[in-house]
Each structure stands twice: as structure tokens, then as C-alpha cells.
Scaffold this motif. Structure first.
Motif, PDB file in Angstrom:
ATOM      1  N   UNK A  42       0.816  -1.215   0.000  1.00  0.00           N
ATOM      2  CA  UNK A  42       0.000   0.000   0.000  1.00  0.00           C
ATOM      3  C   UNK A  42       0.849   1.264   0.000  1.00  0.00           C
ATOM      4  N   UNK A  43       2.109   1.139   0.429  1.00  0.00           N
ATOM      5  CA  UNK A  43       2.944   2.331   0.593  1.00  0.00           C
ATOM      6  C   UNK A  43       4.258   2.276  -0.176  1.00  0.00           C
ATOM      7  N   UNK A  44       4.396   1.328  -1.096  1.00  0.00           N
ATOM      8  CA  UNK A  44       5.690   1.139  -1.751  1.00  0.00           C
ATOM      9  C   UNK A  44       6.109   2.319  -2.620  1.00  0.00           C
ATOM     10  N   UNK A  45       5.151   3.116  -3.087  1.00  0.00           N
ATOM     11  CA  UNK A  45       5.486   4.253  -3.954  1.00  0.00           C
ATOM     12  C   UNK A  45       6.503   5.181  -3.301  1.00  0.00           C
ATOM     13  N   UNK A  46       6.381   5.354  -1.983  1.00  0.00           N
ATOM     14  CA  UNK A  46       7.277   6.259  -1.284  1.00  0.00           C
ATOM     15  C   UNK A  46       8.724   5.808  -1.263  1.00  0.00           C
ATOM     16  N   UNK A  47       8.972   4.554  -1.632  1.00  0.00           N
ATOM     17  CA  UNK A  47      10.345   4.036  -1.639  1.00  0.00           C
ATOM     18  C   UNK A  47      11.095   4.415  -2.913  1.00  0.00           C
ATOM     19  N   UNK A  48      10.364   4.873  -3.950  1.00  0.00           N
ATOM     20  CA  UNK A  48      10.980   5.078  -5.261  1.00  0.00           C
ATOM     21  C   UNK A  48      10.805   6.526  -5.718  1.00  0.00           C
ATOM     22  N   UNK A 129      15.434   6.989  11.441  1.00  0.00           N
ATOM     23  CA  UNK A 129      16.392   7.995  10.980  1.00  0.00           C
ATOM     24  C   UNK A 129      16.680   7.842   9.487  1.00  0.00           C
ATOM     25  N   UNK A 130      16.542   6.606   8.981  1.00  0.00           N
ATOM     26  CA  UNK A 130      16.762   6.356   7.557  1.00  0.00           C
ATOM     27  C   UNK A 130      15.527   6.702   6.728  1.00  0.00           C
ATOM     28  N   UNK A 131      14.430   7.043   7.397  1.00  0.00           N
ATOM     29  CA  UNK A 131      13.203   7.382   6.700  1.00  0.00           C
ATOM     30  C   UNK A 131      12.346   6.192   6.338  1.00  0.00           C
ATOM     31  N   UNK A 132      12.667   5.007   6.880  1.00  0.00           N
ATOM     32  CA  UNK A 132      11.916   3.796   6.547  1.00  0.00           C
ATOM     33  C   UNK A 132      10.797   3.514   7.542  1.00  0.00           C
ATOM     34  N   UNK A 133      10.784   4.209   8.678  1.00  0.00           N
ATOM     35  CA  UNK A 133       9.704   4.100   9.647  1.00  0.00           C
ATOM     36  C   UNK A 133       9.318   5.507  10.074  1.00  0.00           C
ATOM     37  N   UNK A 134       8.053   5.671  10.448  1.00  0.00           N
ATOM     38  CA  UNK A 134       7.562   7.012  10.785  1.00  0.00           C
ATOM     39  C   UNK A 134       7.913   7.428  12.206  1.00  0.00           C
ATOM     40  N   UNK A 135       7.767   6.495  13.169  1.00  0.00           N
ATOM     41  CA  UNK A 135       7.925   6.853  14.575  1.00  0.00           C
ATOM     42  C   UNK A 135       8.931   5.990  15.336  1.00  0.00           C
ATOM     43  N   UNK A 211       1.431   5.071  20.804  1.00  0.00           N
ATOM     44  CA  UNK A 211       2.477   5.751  20.047  1.00  0.00           C
ATOM     45  C   UNK A 211       3.362   4.717  19.375  1.00  0.00           C
ATOM     46  N   UNK A 212       3.793   5.026  18.151  1.00  0.00           N
ATOM     47  CA  UNK A 212       4.757   4.180  17.465  1.00  0.00           C
ATOM     48  C   UNK A 212       4.187   3.469  16.256  1.00  0.00           C
ATOM     49  N   UNK A 213       5.099   2.958  15.425  1.00  0.00           N
ATOM     50  CA  UNK A 213       4.676   2.215  14.244  1.00  0.00           C
ATOM     51  C   UNK A 213       4.062   0.870  14.619  1.00  0.00           C
ATOM     52  N   UNK A 214       4.437   0.348  15.785  1.00  0.00           N
ATOM     53  CA  UNK A 214       3.888  -0.919  16.266  1.00  0.00           C
ATOM     54  C   UNK A 214       3.603  -0.724  17.740  1.00  0.00           C
ATOM     55  N   UNK A 269      10.040  -8.692   7.587  1.00  0.00           N
ATOM     56  CA  UNK A 269       9.892  -7.424   6.875  1.00  0.00           C
ATOM     57  C   UNK A 269      11.053  -7.190   5.906  1.00  0.00           C
ATOM     58  N   UNK A 270      12.248  -7.617   6.297  1.00  0.00           N
ATOM     59  CA  UNK A 270      13.394  -7.484   5.397  1.00  0.00           C
ATOM     60  C   UNK A 270      13.171  -8.298   4.130  1.00  0.00           C
ATOM     61  N   UNK A 271      12.671  -9.530   4.303  1.00  0.00           N
ATOM     62  CA  UNK A 271      12.427 -10.406   3.159  1.00  0.00           C
ATOM     63  C   UNK A 271      11.302  -9.855   2.276  1.00  0.00           C
ATOM     64  N   UNK A 272      10.202  -9.449   2.903  1.00  0.00           N
ATOM     65  CA  UNK A 272       9.056  -8.951   2.139  1.00  0.00           C
ATOM     66  C   UNK A 272       9.416  -7.676   1.383  1.00  0.00           C
ATOM     67  N   UNK A 273      10.005  -6.705   2.095  1.00  0.00           N
ATOM     68  CA  UNK A 273      10.382  -5.446   1.449  1.00  0.00           C
ATOM     69  C   UNK A 273      11.438  -5.683   0.375  1.00  0.00           C
ATOM     70  N   UNK A 274      12.372  -6.606   0.644  1.00  0.00           N
ATOM     71  CA  UNK A 274      13.403  -6.914  -0.344  1.00  0.00           C
ATOM     72  C   UNK A 274      12.821  -7.474  -1.622  1.00  0.00           C
ATOM     73  N   UNK A 275      11.837  -8.364  -1.492  1.00  0.00           N
ATOM     74  CA  UNK A 275      11.195  -8.943  -2.674  1.00  0.00           C
ATOM     75  C   UNK A 275      10.442  -7.877  -3.469  1.00  0.00           C
ATOM     76  N   UNK A 276       9.723  -7.008  -2.759  1.00  0.00           N
ATOM     77  CA  UNK A 276       8.976  -5.949  -3.444  1.00  0.00           C
ATOM     78  C   UNK A 276       9.926  -5.007  -4.172  1.00  0.00           C
TER      79      UNK A 276
END
Length: 289
Positions: A42-48, A129-135, A211-214, A269-276
């Protein structure tokens, strides 16, 4: 005189694990992986950097499906994600409680989980700090599980002098917590704080603030853990499978995931994001970081 050979107790023999418990834990973990995969889609556009220039029909269709899935998480009347998320969270935490009934040292398990949760918190703020998570993650599912196990261990030790009390105390505690949760309608989403506030820190832990992403405050989720603990004590007192005839090769993938739930949580998440990312790069997308 006939010589007998001693056998290991079931809960010490890794080859004779109760298969349905690993299976149900595996199902819950895979459901979590699916949920997070849909979030990424749903949010992959922001990665590119050129996502609006490429506009690949296949990826855009997946994105629309994922966005619809996540939108359904806000509607308890007919929301697919709302109920699906509730079911797999209940199942996962229920299995945490059941495992507490099997473990001989829940204090150690809780402490080890706490260390893992602390490490994950650090990783989450690096990703922020890398911009990959919001909170980042202050009190997420790992922190919640660690605290629940430690509290369950304390209750187990305090009631150990009487078997009946030891068995039914988790049921009473779990029922009281969840009854109060229903009364307070705690399933309704608590608005998230946009910035971390020191004065709300205990609220993040107990569940009055979010508070937080999770985020998973102790209330009402600890109620699921105590119900699972009661189930383990009352139903699996002999540490034997209730469904031995159904065991077989068909459930091995689920049992494998269930036995390695913590590892799966760290790497999924590393595997899923890596595949996408890999698929998108092949389609012409360019990373923006």
C-alpha cells in the motif's frame, strides 16, 4: 526382573512437541506476515523516486488491493482486516499464554524476550532515521509479550502452593481484564500521539495512550495471554497432543514457522520489502534512498 528404559518427559523432548500448538502459532505468524506485506504494497510508492512516472499496471493493481485491505481495518461492522487482525492477534497472544503453561522458567523466557524487544526498539529508531519508519517502536508486540510473560510468571509463582488456584487464577484474571475491555470498548482505536511524550510513557505501556509504528499496550492484550495460560494448564496437563491422528507432513511448513516465531518476526519485513524492491527495480522503478 525386566529392565525398563526411562523416557524423557514430553515437554523436554523436542521431537515430540505438541504439533497443533506450533501449527496455530505458525498460522498467526504467517497472518502477521501477510498483514505487513499488504502495508508495504500500500505504501511502496514512497520508496521510489520515479514511482509516478513508471505507474506499472500490475504494481498499481496490487497497491489498490492493499489500500482497500488496510482501509477495511477501520470498520468493525464489515471490515475484513479489522476482524482478521483481531483474530490473528488473539491467536498469537493466546499461544504465548499456552507456552507459559509449558515452560519451566517463564522468568527467563520473559527476560530473553525483553532483550530481543530492546534490540528491536533500537533497530526501529535506526530505520526511523533512515526514513523507513515514521515513529519507531516504543512498546510494540515484542515488548508486550515480554511483559506479559514476566507478569504471568509472577502470578504462576504466587499461586504455585495450590494446584487448583494455580490452574484457575489465569482464567479469572483473563476474564476480568477482557470483561473490563468490553465495558470500556477498548477495541475502538485509540488516537495515536504524533510525538513521543514523557508524561504518557506509562500510558504507552498500560494502553491508555498509543504511540509508534507498532503499539500493543498491556491492556487488553494481557487478557489473551492469561486465557491461553489457563488453556495450557487445564487442557494440556499431560503435555500430549489432542489431535495426534491429524499430525503429518502437511503441517510441517506451519510448524516450522511456529517453532521459529521470533526469528520470523525479525526477518520477515526485510524479506518482504526486499522482494517488493527487487520486483519493482526489474520494472524500472528507482530507489529514493
Amino acid at each position: 526382573m525386566e529392565k525398563t528404559t526411562a523416557t524423557k518427559p514430553l515437554f523436554r523432548d523436542r521431537k515430540r512437541r505438541v504439533w497443533e500448538l506450533d501449527f496455530m502459532r505458525g498460522v498467526a505468524v504467517l497472518a502477521m506476515c501477510f498483514d505487513h506485506m499488504m502495508f508495504d504494497l500500500a505504501n511502496f510508492r514512497g520508496w521510489f523516486s520515479n514511482s509516478y512516472e513508471v505507474m506499472n499496471p500490475f504494481m498499481e493493481r496490487l497497491r489498490d488491493i492493499a489500500r482497500a485491505y488496510w482501509a477495511s481495518g477501520h470498520d468493525y461492522a464489515d471490515g475484513f482486516r479489522f476482524w482478521g487482525h483481531a483474530v490473528f492477534i488473539f491467536l498469537f497472544l493466546f499461544m504465548v499464554g499456552t507456552s507459559c503453561a509449558f515452560s519451566r522458567d517463564n522468568t527467563r523466557r520473559g527476560a530473553e524476550m525483553g532483550v530481543a524487544a530492546f534490540i528491536f526498539t533500537g533497530i526501529s529508531f535506526v530505520l526511523k532515521e533512515m526514513g523507513l519508519m515514521s515513529y519507531g517502536v516504543v512498546f510494540g508486540i515484542l515488548q508486550c509479550i515480554a511483559m506479559c510473560i514476566l507478569i504471568a510468571a509472577a502470578v504462576d509463582n504466587l499461586t504455585s502452593m495450590n494446584k487448583r488456584i494455580n490452574t484457575f487464577a489465569p482464567l479469572v484474571i483473563g476474564a476480568v481484564v477482557l470483561s473490563f475491555a468490553v465495558y470500556e470498548k477498548s477495541w475502538q482505536r485509540i488516537p495515536f500521539d504524533h510525538e513521543f511524550a514523557d508524561e504518557h510513557f506509562l500510558g504507552y505501556i498500560f494502553g491508555t495512550h498509543a504511540f509508534g509504528d507498532d503499539w500493543f499496550g498491556l491492556f487488553p492484550y494481557i487478557g489473551f495471554v492469561f486465557l491461553g495460560m489457563f488453556w495450557g494448564k487445564a487442557v494440556y496437563g499431560s503435555r500430549a497432543s489432542l489431535l495426534p491422528a491429524l499430525d503429518g507432513k502437511w503441517n510441517k511448513p506451519f510448524r516450522f514457522v511456529g517453532r521459529h516465531a521470533l526469528l520470523c518476526y525479525f526477518v520477515h519485513q526485510v524479506i518482504i520489502a526486499g522482494l517488493i524492491i527487487a520486483v519493482c527495480l526489474c520494472m524500472g522503478y528507482k530507489l529514493s534512498f
